[in-house]
Motif scaffolding. Structure first.
Motif, PDB file in Angstrom:
ATOM      1  N   GLN A   2       0.855  -1.194   0.000  1.00  0.00           N
ATOM      2  CA  GLN A   2       0.000   0.000   0.000  1.00  0.00           C
ATOM      3  C   GLN A   2       0.884   1.235   0.000  1.00  0.00           C
ATOM      4  N   LEU A   3       0.525   2.197  -0.836  1.00  0.00           N
ATOM      5  CA  LEU A   3       1.278   3.437  -0.918  1.00  0.00           C
ATOM      6  C   LEU A   3       0.417   4.578  -0.398  1.00  0.00           C
ATOM      7  N   GLN A   4       1.020   5.390   0.440  1.00  0.00           N
ATOM      8  CA  GLN A   4       0.331   6.542   1.005  1.00  0.00           C
ATOM      9  C   GLN A   4       1.110   7.800   0.637  1.00  0.00           C
ATOM     10  N   ALA A   5       0.452   8.664  -0.104  1.00  0.00           N
ATOM     11  CA  ALA A   5       1.091   9.914  -0.523  1.00  0.00           C
ATOM     12  C   ALA A   5       0.556  11.073   0.296  1.00  0.00           C
ATOM     13  N   SER A   6       1.406  12.064   0.499  1.00  0.00           N
ATOM     14  CA  SER A   6       0.992  13.256   1.238  1.00  0.00           C
ATOM     15  C   SER A   6       1.832  14.440   0.794  1.00  0.00           C
ATOM     16  N   ILE A  32      11.951   0.608  -7.835  1.00  0.00           N
ATOM     17  CA  ILE A  32      11.770   1.971  -8.336  1.00  0.00           C
ATOM     18  C   ILE A  32      10.569   2.609  -7.645  1.00  0.00           C
ATOM     19  N   MET A  33      10.726   3.851  -7.265  1.00  0.00           N
ATOM     20  CA  MET A  33       9.608   4.658  -6.800  1.00  0.00           C
ATOM     21  C   MET A  33       9.602   5.949  -7.614  1.00  0.00           C
ATOM     22  N   GLY A  34       8.419   6.387  -7.961  1.00  0.00           N
ATOM     23  CA  GLY A  34       8.355   7.583  -8.792  1.00  0.00           C
ATOM     24  C   GLY A  34       7.010   8.271  -8.699  1.00  0.00           C
ATOM     25  N   TRP A  35       6.910   9.329  -9.491  1.00  0.00           N
ATOM     26  CA  TRP A  35       5.710  10.156  -9.493  1.00  0.00           C
ATOM     27  C   TRP A  35       5.256  10.434 -10.928  1.00  0.00           C
ATOM     28  N   TYR A  36       3.972  10.329 -11.131  1.00  0.00           N
ATOM     29  CA  TYR A  36       3.314  10.826 -12.328  1.00  0.00           C
ATOM     30  C   TYR A  36       2.462  12.024 -11.914  1.00  0.00           C
ATOM     31  N   ARG A  37       2.070  12.797 -12.875  1.00  0.00           N
ATOM     32  CA  ARG A  37       1.095  13.850 -12.633  1.00  0.00           C
ATOM     33  C   ARG A  37       0.141  13.951 -13.812  1.00  0.00           C
ATOM     34  N   VAL A  91      -2.730  16.601 -10.345  1.00  0.00           N
ATOM     35  CA  VAL A  91      -2.791  15.554  -9.338  1.00  0.00           C
ATOM     36  C   VAL A  91      -1.540  14.696  -9.492  1.00  0.00           C
ATOM     37  N   TYR A  92      -0.789  14.571  -8.420  1.00  0.00           N
ATOM     38  CA  TYR A  92       0.458  13.810  -8.421  1.00  0.00           C
ATOM     39  C   TYR A  92       0.212  12.455  -7.780  1.00  0.00           C
ATOM     40  N   SER A  93       0.618  11.408  -8.498  1.00  0.00           N
ATOM     41  CA  SER A  93       0.431  10.048  -8.018  1.00  0.00           C
ATOM     42  C   SER A  93       1.767   9.346  -7.928  1.00  0.00           C
ATOM     43  N   CYS A  94       2.002   8.667  -6.815  1.00  0.00           N
ATOM     44  CA  CYS A  94       3.257   7.941  -6.688  1.00  0.00           C
ATOM     45  C   CYS A  94       3.045   6.466  -7.021  1.00  0.00           C
ATOM     46  N   TYR A  95       4.132   5.828  -7.380  1.00  0.00           N
ATOM     47  CA  TYR A  95       4.073   4.411  -7.711  1.00  0.00           C
ATOM     48  C   TYR A  95       5.337   3.718  -7.226  1.00  0.00           C
ATOM     49  N   HIS A 105       2.569  -0.731  -8.305  1.00  0.00           N
ATOM     50  CA  HIS A 105       1.674  -0.420  -7.209  1.00  0.00           C
ATOM     51  C   HIS A 105       1.490   1.087  -7.143  1.00  0.00           C
ATOM     52  N   TRP A 106       0.253   1.507  -6.908  1.00  0.00           N
ATOM     53  CA  TRP A 106      -0.078   2.928  -6.970  1.00  0.00           C
ATOM     54  C   TRP A 106      -0.624   3.446  -5.654  1.00  0.00           C
ATOM     55  N   GLY A 107      -0.301   4.709  -5.393  1.00  0.00           N
ATOM     56  CA  GLY A 107      -0.915   5.403  -4.279  1.00  0.00           C
ATOM     57  C   GLY A 107      -2.009   6.318  -4.803  1.00  0.00           C
ATOM     58  N   LYS A 108      -2.849   6.795  -3.904  1.00  0.00           N
ATOM     59  CA  LYS A 108      -3.858   7.769  -4.280  1.00  0.00           C
ATOM     60  C   LYS A 108      -3.168   9.087  -4.619  1.00  0.00           C
ATOM     61  N   GLY A 109      -3.738   9.814  -5.545  1.00  0.00           N
ATOM     62  CA  GLY A 109      -3.137  11.069  -5.942  1.00  0.00           C
ATOM     63  C   GLY A 109      -3.293  12.153  -4.899  1.00  0.00           C
ATOM     64  N   THR A 110      -2.379  13.097  -4.973  1.00  0.00           N
ATOM     65  CA  THR A 110      -2.456  14.267  -4.111  1.00  0.00           C
ATOM     66  C   THR A 110      -2.419  15.505  -5.010  1.00  0.00           C
ATOM     67  N   LEU A 111      -3.302  16.449  -4.717  1.00  0.00           N
ATOM     68  CA  LEU A 111      -3.446  17.609  -5.582  1.00  0.00           C
ATOM     69  C   LEU A 111      -2.446  18.695  -5.219  1.00  0.00           C
ATOM     70  N   VAL A 112      -1.765  19.182  -6.227  1.00  0.00           N
ATOM     71  CA  VAL A 112      -0.863  20.332  -6.091  1.00  0.00           C
ATOM     72  C   VAL A 112      -1.433  21.460  -6.947  1.00  0.00           C
ATOM     73  N   THR A 113      -1.690  22.579  -6.313  1.00  0.00           N
ATOM     74  CA  THR A 113      -2.223  23.738  -7.015  1.00  0.00           C
ATOM     75  C   THR A 113      -1.263  24.901  -6.853  1.00  0.00           C
ATOM     76  N   VAL A 114      -0.806  25.433  -7.972  1.00  0.00           N
ATOM     77  CA  VAL A 114       0.115  26.570  -7.954  1.00  0.00           C
ATOM     78  C   VAL A 114      -0.633  27.763  -8.509  1.00  0.00           C
TER      79      VAL A 114
END
Length: 116
Positions: A2-6, A32-37, A91-95, A105-114
């Motif tokens: 399980q992946l938990q993003a914050s 490997i661990m990484g991020w998509y958006r 929305v940034y999602s880690c894997y 394996h995927w974590g739930k996305g976390t929203l980044v607003t600039v």
């Protein structure tokens, strides 16, 4: 696994945020661990990834601004995002890729607003 993003949130242009992604129930080495958006109306983009041994790779759009790092003992990856731009809003999602068990394996996305 399980992946938990914050770490997402609202930040002004030029500001910084740090995202974290922690894998639990990972009984094997996380290769490997990484991020998509994904921004609204746009295709998903691979932002950055890092290997267990410390190798990293970045999308051209974030090179020089984002840094991915890992704490292997904590099964955690960090994405330090500096000099954020409105176009980084997504929305940034880690894997995590674990060769021993296969699959991604995927974590739930976390929203980044600039935005100002």
């Amino acid at each position: 696994v399980q992946l938990q993003a914050s770490g997402g949130g609202l930040v002004q242009p030029g500001g910084s945020l740090r995202l974290s992604c922690t894998a639990s129930r990972a009984n094997f080495r996380i290769d490997i661990m990484g991020w998509y958006r994904q921004a609204p109306g746009k295709q998903r983009e691979l932002v950055a990834w890092g290997t267990h041994g410390g190798r990293t790779n970045y999308a051209d759009s974030v090179k020089g601004r984002f840094t991915i790092s890992r704490d292997n003992a904590k099964n955690t990856a960090y994405l330090q995002m500096n000099n954020l731009k409105p176009e980084d809003t997504a929305v940034y999602s880690c894997y995590a890729d674990i060769a021993a068990v296969g699959g991604r394996h995927w974590g739930k996305g976390t929203l980044v607003t600039v935005s100002s």
